[in-house]
Design a protein around this motif. Structure first.
Motif, PDB file in Angstrom:
ATOM      1  N   GLY A  69      47.129  25.205 -80.842  1.00  0.00           N
ATOM      2  CA  GLY A  69      46.288  25.245 -79.651  1.00  0.00           C
ATOM      3  C   GLY A  69      45.787  23.894 -79.197  1.00  0.00           C
ATOM      4  N   ASP A  70      46.367  22.816 -79.739  1.00  0.00           N
ATOM      5  CA  ASP A  70      45.884  21.479 -79.387  1.00  0.00           C
ATOM      6  C   ASP A  70      46.142  21.098 -77.939  1.00  0.00           C
ATOM      7  OD1 ASP A  70      44.885  21.102 -81.902  1.00  0.00           O
ATOM      8  OD2 ASP A  70      46.542  19.848 -82.620  1.00  0.00           O
TER       9      ASP A  70
ATOM     10  N   ALA B  84      33.726   0.763 -66.717  1.00  0.00           N
ATOM     11  CA  ALA B  84      33.879   2.093 -67.310  1.00  0.00           C
ATOM     12  C   ALA B  84      35.242   2.689 -66.984  1.00  0.00           C
ATOM     13  CB  ALA B  84      32.779   3.020 -66.815  1.00  0.00           C
ATOM     14  N   THR B  85      35.783   3.419 -67.951  1.00  0.00           N
ATOM     15  CA  THR B  85      36.966   4.229 -67.732  1.00  0.00           C
ATOM     16  C   THR B  85      36.621   5.660 -68.129  1.00  0.00           C
ATOM     17  OG1 THR B  85      39.347   4.428 -68.135  1.00  0.00           O
ATOM     18  CG2 THR B  85      37.972   3.847 -70.035  1.00  0.00           C
ATOM     19  N   LEU B  86      37.569   6.578 -67.983  1.00  0.00           N
ATOM     20  CA  LEU B  86      37.307   7.995 -68.234  1.00  0.00           C
ATOM     21  C   LEU B  86      38.280   8.547 -69.268  1.00  0.00           C
ATOM     22  CD1 LEU B  86      37.025   9.125 -64.497  1.00  0.00           C
ATOM     23  CD2 LEU B  86      35.141   8.440 -66.010  1.00  0.00           C
ATOM     24  N   ASP B  87      37.774   9.458 -70.084  1.00  0.00           N
ATOM     25  CA  ASP B  87      38.623  10.263 -70.950  1.00  0.00           C
ATOM     26  C   ASP B  87      38.573  11.691 -70.429  1.00  0.00           C
ATOM     27  OD1 ASP B  87      39.230   8.095 -72.575  1.00  0.00           O
ATOM     28  OD2 ASP B  87      37.570   8.487 -73.955  1.00  0.00           O
ATOM     29  N   ILE B  88      39.746  12.277 -70.219  1.00  0.00           N
ATOM     30  CA  ILE B  88      39.852  13.609 -69.610  1.00  0.00           C
ATOM     31  C   ILE B  88      40.273  14.601 -70.687  1.00  0.00           C
ATOM     32  CG2 ILE B  88      40.878  14.947 -67.748  1.00  0.00           C
ATOM     33  CD1 ILE B  88      39.249  12.475 -66.841  1.00  0.00           C
ATOM     34  N   TYR B  89      39.435  15.574 -70.973  1.00  0.00           N
ATOM     35  CA  TYR B  89      39.650  16.468 -72.108  1.00  0.00           C
ATOM     36  C   TYR B  89      40.426  17.737 -71.733  1.00  0.00           C
ATOM     37  CZ  TYR B  89      36.815  13.765 -75.317  1.00  0.00           C
ATOM     38  OH  TYR B  89      36.360  12.758 -76.139  1.00  0.00           O
ATOM     39  N   LEU B  90      41.367  18.104 -72.636  1.00  0.00           N
ATOM     40  CA  LEU B  90      42.033  19.392 -72.545  1.00  0.00           C
ATOM     41  C   LEU B  90      41.167  20.453 -73.212  1.00  0.00           C
ATOM     42  CD1 LEU B  90      44.396  17.080 -73.032  1.00  0.00           C
ATOM     43  CD2 LEU B  90      45.880  19.066 -73.171  1.00  0.00           C
ATOM     44  N   ASN B  91      40.626  20.088 -74.362  1.00  0.00           N
ATOM     45  CA  ASN B  91      39.790  20.969 -75.173  1.00  0.00           C
ATOM     46  C   ASN B  91      38.868  20.076 -76.007  1.00  0.00           C
ATOM     47  OD1 ASN B  91      41.477  20.205 -77.552  1.00  0.00           O
ATOM     48  ND2 ASN B  91      43.017  21.452 -76.496  1.00  0.00           N
ATOM     49  N   GLU B  92      38.275  20.616 -77.043  1.00  0.00           N
ATOM     50  CA  GLU B  92      37.327  19.825 -77.824  1.00  0.00           C
ATOM     51  C   GLU B  92      38.009  18.814 -78.736  1.00  0.00           C
ATOM     52  OE1 GLU B  92      34.111  19.860 -77.307  1.00  0.00           O
ATOM     53  OE2 GLU B  92      34.419  21.392 -75.758  1.00  0.00           O
ATOM     54  N   ARG B  93      39.338  18.918 -78.893  1.00  0.00           N
ATOM     55  CA  ARG B  93      40.034  18.058 -79.854  1.00  0.00           C
ATOM     56  C   ARG B  93      40.951  17.017 -79.216  1.00  0.00           C
ATOM     57  NH1 ARG B  93      40.807  23.162 -81.226  1.00  0.00           N
ATOM     58  NH2 ARG B  93      43.032  23.142 -80.763  1.00  0.00           N
TER      59      ARG B  93
ATOM     60  N   LEU C  41      46.660  30.402 -66.943  1.00  0.00           N
ATOM     61  CA  LEU C  41      48.085  30.202 -67.189  1.00  0.00           C
ATOM     62  C   LEU C  41      48.636  31.179 -68.208  1.00  0.00           C
ATOM     63  CD1 LEU C  41      50.395  28.242 -66.361  1.00  0.00           C
ATOM     64  CD2 LEU C  41      49.748  26.822 -68.326  1.00  0.00           C
ATOM     65  N   GLY C  42      47.788  31.625 -69.121  1.00  0.00           N
ATOM     66  CA  GLY C  42      48.232  32.563 -70.136  1.00  0.00           C
ATOM     67  C   GLY C  42      48.885  31.894 -71.335  1.00  0.00           C
ATOM     68  N   ARG C  43      48.831  30.597 -71.395  1.00  0.00           N
ATOM     69  CA  ARG C  43      49.420  29.848 -72.513  1.00  0.00           C
ATOM     70  C   ARG C  43      48.866  28.422 -72.487  1.00  0.00           C
ATOM     71  NH1 ARG C  43      52.890  26.181 -70.410  1.00  0.00           N
ATOM     72  NH2 ARG C  43      53.941  26.642 -68.430  1.00  0.00           N
ATOM     73  N   GLY C  44      49.143  27.684 -73.543  1.00  0.00           N
ATOM     74  CA  GLY C  44      48.782  26.283 -73.561  1.00  0.00           C
ATOM     75  C   GLY C  44      49.822  25.461 -72.828  1.00  0.00           C
ATOM     76  N   LEU C  45      49.549  24.180 -72.658  1.00  0.00           N
ATOM     77  CA  LEU C  45      50.527  23.286 -72.043  1.00  0.00           C
ATOM     78  C   LEU C  45      51.675  23.021 -73.012  1.00  0.00           C
ATOM     79  CD1 LEU C  45      48.356  20.493 -70.351  1.00  0.00           C
ATOM     80  CD2 LEU C  45      49.135  22.668 -69.384  1.00  0.00           C
ATOM     81  N   SER C  46      52.839  22.771 -72.469  1.00  0.00           N
ATOM     82  CA  SER C  46      53.934  22.267 -73.289  1.00  0.00           C
ATOM     83  C   SER C  46      53.726  20.765 -73.479  1.00  0.00           C
ATOM     84  CB  SER C  46      55.275  22.532 -72.607  1.00  0.00           C
ATOM     85  OG  SER C  46      55.389  21.749 -71.424  1.00  0.00           O
TER      86      SER C  46
END
Length: 225
Positions: free
Chosen positions: A101-102, A146-155, A188-193
């Motif tokens: 699930g990463d 400053a720059t940005l970090d864009i999160y998919l999830n908590e990890r 989407l019903g799934r994680g990203l590839s």
């Protein structure tokens, strides 16, 4: 076109128009007309100016066409200034495991609105000081900036998304945020590839290359105008 001896190459006008429409100076000078959908496109006075403008337009077209790789931008040896942009990273380091699930988008990038229409949401964006290897003044990243970090999830997150790239809009929409809004796992019903996660990096690099092309596009606009 006939006067310039280029009547058989009408596509040059398309690429010339594309170059001007993406010149920051043109867009500022013609903001009102662009909002009303009636922008005027100045025509080059010489064949040399038209050919040079069309060549810039071809570069813009290549960057906008996400179906085809661009050498130095999304394939081959990546340009040095683009390598640090939007790198898929794990909090604390370690190996990313899609099966665990990463690559699931679960921090609220989109939701289903009325009539099933997907709506963008806040997601998770973390602002931090850019490190030395991320500094790129041409993209607005100065030392101490400053720059940005864009999160998919908590990890997992895309590390180093320059604010100018994150804020880039097309057709009135924030490009990368719009892309993410449709791929929230609940929708989407799934994680990203793995390829989809890398596509965000490719989009960011394409936008960066467009922004870096800005001074050349402006110079071309001034020469033509």
């Amino acid at each position: 076109m006939e006067r310039l001896g280029l009547l058989r190459d009408a596509s040059l006008l398309f690429y010339h128009s594309l170059a001007l429409l993406h010149a920051p100076a043109y867009r500022v000078a013609n903001a009102d007309a662009l909002r009303q959908d009636w922008p005027r496109i100045p025509l080059p006075a010489t064949s040399a100016l038209l050919l040079a403008s069309a060549e810039l337009g071809r570069q813009v077209a290549a960057l906008l066409d996400s179906e085809h790789p661009v050498v130095g931008i999304t394939s081959g040896t990546i340009r040095d200034e683009l390598r640090p942009i939007a790198v898929v990273s794990m909090v604390g380091g370690g190996q990313i495991n899609p099966a665990a699930g990463d690559l699931d988008l679960t921090v609220g990038w989109g939701y289903r609105g009325r009539s099933g229409v997907t709506m963008p949401a806040k997601g998770r964006v973390v602002e931090r000081a850019a490190s030395g290897g991320e500094i790129c003044s041409a993209l607005g990243l100065e030392a101490g900036g400053a720059t940005l970090d864009i999160y998919l999830n908590e990890r997992v997150y895309w590390r180093n998304m320059p604010p100018a790239i994150w804020a880039y809009t097309m057709g009135g929409y924030q490009v990368i945020k719009k892309w993410l809004s449709y791929r929230e796992r609940a929708l989407l019903g799934r994680g990203l590839s793995v390829d989809e996660a890398r596509e965000v990096q490719a989009i960011a690099r394409r936008i960066a290359a467009l922004l870096l092309l800005g001074p050349q596009l402006d110079a071309n606009y001034r020469a033509v105008g």
